[in-house]
Design an enzyme around this catalytic site. Structure first.
Site, short mmCIF file in Angstrom:
data_model
loop_
_atom_site.label_atom_id
_atom_site.label_comp_id
_atom_site.label_asym_id
_atom_site.label_seq_id
_atom_site.Cartn_x
_atom_site.Cartn_y
_atom_site.Cartn_z
N ASP A 187 18.34 86.94 22.55
CA ASP A 187 19.78 87.03 23.13
C ASP A 187 20.71 85.67 22.69
O ASP A 187 21.69 85.38 23.22
CB ASP A 187 19.80 87.34 24.59
CG ASP A 187 19.13 88.59 24.93
OD1 ASP A 187 18.76 89.33 24.11
OD2 ASP A 187 19.14 89.05 26.01
N GLU A 225 20.93 91.52 23.49
CA GLU A 225 21.16 92.34 24.60
C GLU A 225 22.19 93.12 24.04
O GLU A 225 23.63 92.69 23.76
CB GLU A 225 21.49 91.66 26.03
CG GLU A 225 21.79 92.59 26.91
CD GLU A 225 21.94 91.80 28.42
OE1 GLU A 225 21.46 90.71 28.16
OE2 GLU A 225 22.40 92.43 29.32
N LYS A 245 18.06 95.35 22.61
CA LYS A 245 17.56 95.84 24.12
C LYS A 245 18.59 96.14 24.83
O LYS A 245 19.54 95.30 25.18
CB LYS A 245 16.67 94.58 24.45
CG LYS A 245 17.49 93.30 24.63
CD LYS A 245 16.54 92.18 24.71
CE LYS A 245 16.37 91.28 26.10
NZ LYS A 245 17.88 91.15 26.52
N LYS A 250 17.38 93.73 30.68
CA LYS A 250 17.03 92.37 30.83
C LYS A 250 15.87 91.82 29.92
O LYS A 250 15.78 91.08 29.31
CB LYS A 250 17.24 92.00 32.11
CG LYS A 250 18.71 91.84 32.74
CD LYS A 250 18.88 91.53 34.07
CE LYS A 250 20.18 91.98 34.52
NZ LYS A 250 20.65 93.51 34.68
N VAL A 252 18.36 82.70 25.68
CA VAL A 252 19.21 82.86 26.78
C VAL A 252 19.06 83.95 27.70
O VAL A 252 19.02 84.80 26.89
CB VAL A 252 20.70 82.05 26.40
CG1 VAL A 252 20.65 80.68 25.93
CG2 VAL A 252 21.43 83.16 25.61
N THR A 253 19.71 83.87 28.76
CA THR A 253 19.48 82.65 29.72
C THR A 253 18.10 82.61 30.19
O THR A 253 17.49 83.98 30.64
CB THR A 253 20.61 82.90 30.82
OG1 THR A 253 20.35 84.19 31.68
CG2 THR A 253 21.86 83.06 30.21
N CYS A 261 17.23 87.03 31.07
CA CYS A 261 16.56 87.62 30.06
C CYS A 261 15.21 87.08 29.62
O CYS A 261 14.14 87.51 29.06
CB CYS A 261 17.30 88.15 28.71
SG CYS A 261 18.58 89.17 29.43
N GLN A 294 1.30 77.91 39.92
CA GLN A 294 0.39 78.67 40.38
C GLN A 294 -0.50 78.80 39.04
O GLN A 294 -0.98 79.88 38.80
CB GLN A 294 0.62 80.15 40.81
CG GLN A 294 1.63 79.81 42.11
CD GLN A 294 1.90 81.41 42.65
OE1 GLN A 294 1.22 81.98 43.29
NE2 GLN A 294 3.38 81.40 42.44
C1 C5J Z 1 20.84 87.22 29.20
C2 C5J Z 1 22.26 87.86 30.75
N1 C5J Z 1 20.40 87.46 28.13
N2 C5J Z 1 22.43 86.82 31.57
N3 C5J Z 1 21.56 88.34 29.80
O1 C5J Z 1 20.18 86.66 29.86
O2 C5J Z 1 23.05 88.69 31.46
#
Ligand code: C5J
Length: 227
Positions: free
Chosen positions: A23, A71, A128, A131, A156-157, A161, A201
């Site tokens: 993204d 996205e 996509k 997320k 990102v972010t 995602c 973990q």
């Molecule tokens: C992504 C968002 N790509 N933050 N989307 O992380 O809405």
């Protein structure tokens, strides 16, 4: 081998490790996009462009698989449920017109990947609606078709995602390594916390490592491979 990965070293499977760039779109990174419309300070995200570009060049030079995700939604928003669209300021929802076109709608300028990271012919681009990059997409089939067993992740972010995709990938049997400088959040403290969660973990979600360690672990490019 990526020696200073967390929680422990990561053995790269040459040729079977896809670079997945999540993204890196104008709508998230540039001042006139969706991320800014939600009130975020987009300057935090620009820092991930240079390191992601370095990874792209390294993968392309070796002819290893590269996948980009966006996205994005259909123009009729049939793939954008109210549970997603009805977030943020009502005047600035997904699908509404902004300076770079309709927010997060396929085909609009803002939905494109930033020019510095633009896909080149032969690289998969996965649109996509969710997320996670595996939700309602052909990503798993694309990766299996390429013989991929590991995902090296940029994008990102970090906490939205990127983390969601890493969790989905782990459930599907892919080992994931997040490159620390090549990911960013509007909230730097969320980036730090997400990386800590991923590697906690014993690597419950996957690994994380600095860019230099990943680049140092790559074999020399094969003559004639990639560009
Ligand atoms: C992504 C968002 N790509 N933050 N989307 O992380 O809405």
């Amino acid at each position: 081998m990526v020696t200073d990965a967390r929680p422990f070293e990561f053995v790269l499977a040459a040729g079977h490790a896809a670079l997945v760039v999540i993204d890196m779109q104008r709508d998230f990174i540039e001042p006139d996009g969706f991320g800014a419309a939600l009130g975020n300070d987009v300057r935090h995200l620009a820092a991930a462009i240079g390191p992601t570009r370095a990874l792209l060049e390294a993968w392309r030079a070796r002819g290893w698989p590269v996948v980009h995700t966006r996205e994005s939604h259909a123009p009729d928003l049939s793939d954008c449920p109210p549970s997603k669209r009805d977030r943020g300021q009502p005047a600035l929802r997904i699908g509404d017109p902004g300076p770079m076109g309709r927010l997060l709608v396929r085909g609009e300028p803002g939905c494109e990947i930033v020019p510095a990271l633009a896909p080149v012919p032969g690289e998969a681009v996965i649109d996509k609606p969710g997320k996670g990059a595996f939700h309602a997409t052909p990503l798993e089939a694309v990766l299996r078709g390429l013989g991929v067993t590991q995902l090296v992740i940029a994008g990102v972010t970090t906490e939205v995602c990127v983390q969601t995709t890493m969790r989905e990938a782990n459930d599907r049997g892919f080992d994931c390594l997040l490159v620390e400088e090549a990911t960013a959040s509007y909230f730097p403290e969320f980036k730090r916390a997400t990386i800590d969660m991923i590697v906690a973990q014993g690597g419950i979600v996957g690994w994380a490592a600095p860019l230099a360690s990943v680049l140092a672990a790559l074999p020399a490019p094969a003559a004639g491979a990639g560009g």
